[in-house]
Design a protein around this motif. Structure first.
Motif, mmCIF file in Angstrom:
data_model
loop_
_atom_site.group_PDB
_atom_site.id
_atom_site.type_symbol
_atom_site.label_atom_id
_atom_site.label_comp_id
_atom_site.label_asym_id
_atom_site.label_seq_id
_atom_site.Cartn_x
_atom_site.Cartn_y
_atom_site.Cartn_z
ATOM 1 N N GLY A 18 31.366 48.204 35.496
ATOM 2 C CA GLY A 18 32.335 47.630 34.577
ATOM 3 C C GLY A 18 33.174 46.502 35.147
ATOM 4 N N HIS A 19 32.800 45.994 36.311
ATOM 5 C CA HIS A 19 33.582 44.944 36.961
ATOM 6 C C HIS A 19 32.854 43.615 36.816
ATOM 7 C CE1 HIS A 19 36.160 47.997 38.700
ATOM 8 N NE2 HIS A 19 35.062 48.675 38.947
ATOM 9 N N ASP A 20 33.437 42.706 36.057
ATOM 10 C CA ASP A 20 32.717 41.458 35.769
ATOM 11 C C ASP A 20 33.436 40.192 36.219
ATOM 12 O OD1 ASP A 20 34.723 41.490 33.859
ATOM 13 O OD2 ASP A 20 33.392 40.995 32.191
ATOM 14 N N ARG A 21 34.491 40.311 36.988
ATOM 15 C CA ARG A 21 35.217 39.112 37.414
ATOM 16 C C ARG A 21 34.308 38.159 38.176
ATOM 17 N NH1 ARG A 21 41.062 39.358 39.990
ATOM 18 N NH2 ARG A 21 41.183 40.631 38.135
ATOM 19 N N GLY A 22 33.534 38.685 39.128
ATOM 20 C CA GLY A 22 32.634 37.839 39.914
ATOM 21 C C GLY A 22 31.598 37.146 39.049
ATOM 22 N N ALA A 23 31.029 37.885 38.107
ATOM 23 C CA ALA A 23 30.032 37.294 37.210
ATOM 24 C C ALA A 23 30.651 36.162 36.389
ATOM 25 C CB ALA A 23 29.449 38.362 36.287
ATOM 26 N N LYS A 24 31.875 36.352 35.944
ATOM 27 C CA LYS A 24 32.547 35.311 35.164
ATOM 28 C C LYS A 24 32.862 34.088 36.021
ATOM 29 C CE LYS A 24 34.534 38.276 31.601
ATOM 30 N NZ LYS A 24 35.774 38.876 31.081
#
Length: 134
Positions: A18-24
């Motif tokens: 559920g961690h998407d900061r890096g992908a963004k």
């Protein structure tokens, strides 16, 4: 007949992570470098990711995994691309991936793995150099 226009990249978060900061951050860096980026959002199945890549006529899929399921999910994406006769779509990824898992993933067809500390410049340069080469 060569392909023209910007490189198209699907950035995806497969599985339950559920961690998407890096992908963004990566999606924005690729976009800022002139690429067309399709971000699929969280909790995507490999099937959804491959469907999106084919529907969007993507040149590459960038997978971000922090959950530890990289050996299963990366490989499943590659299998589905093969089944759909879309192996021309390059798969690269990043996240928390142990060093010992990188070589086996590359042997199975993952084009590149970026681990924590990789710069957005390095990722953009790699995509520009290795995706849709002339």
């Amino acid at each position: 007949m060569g392909v023209t226009g910007p490189i198209r990249v699907v950035v995806a978060k497969p599985g339950l992570d559920g961690h998407d900061r890096g992908a963004k951050v990566i999606a924005r860096a690729l976009r800022d470098a002139g690429m067309e980026v399709i971000y699929t959002g969280l909790h995507q199945t490999p099937e959804q990711i491959v469907d999106t890549a084919i529907q969007e006529d993507a040149d590459a899929i960038g997978l971000s995994i922090l959950s530890g399921a990289h050996n299963t999910l990366f490989v499943r994406v590659l299998e589905l691309l093969k089944e759909r006769d879309a192996e021309d779509i390059k798969v690269f990824g990043g996240g928390i991936i142990p060093e010992d898992d990188i070589a086996p993933l590359k042997e199975k067809g993952v084009a590149e793995i970026f681990t924590p500390g990789a710069t957005t410049t390095a990722i953009v340069d790699w995509v520009n150099t290795h995706v849709r080469q002339a």
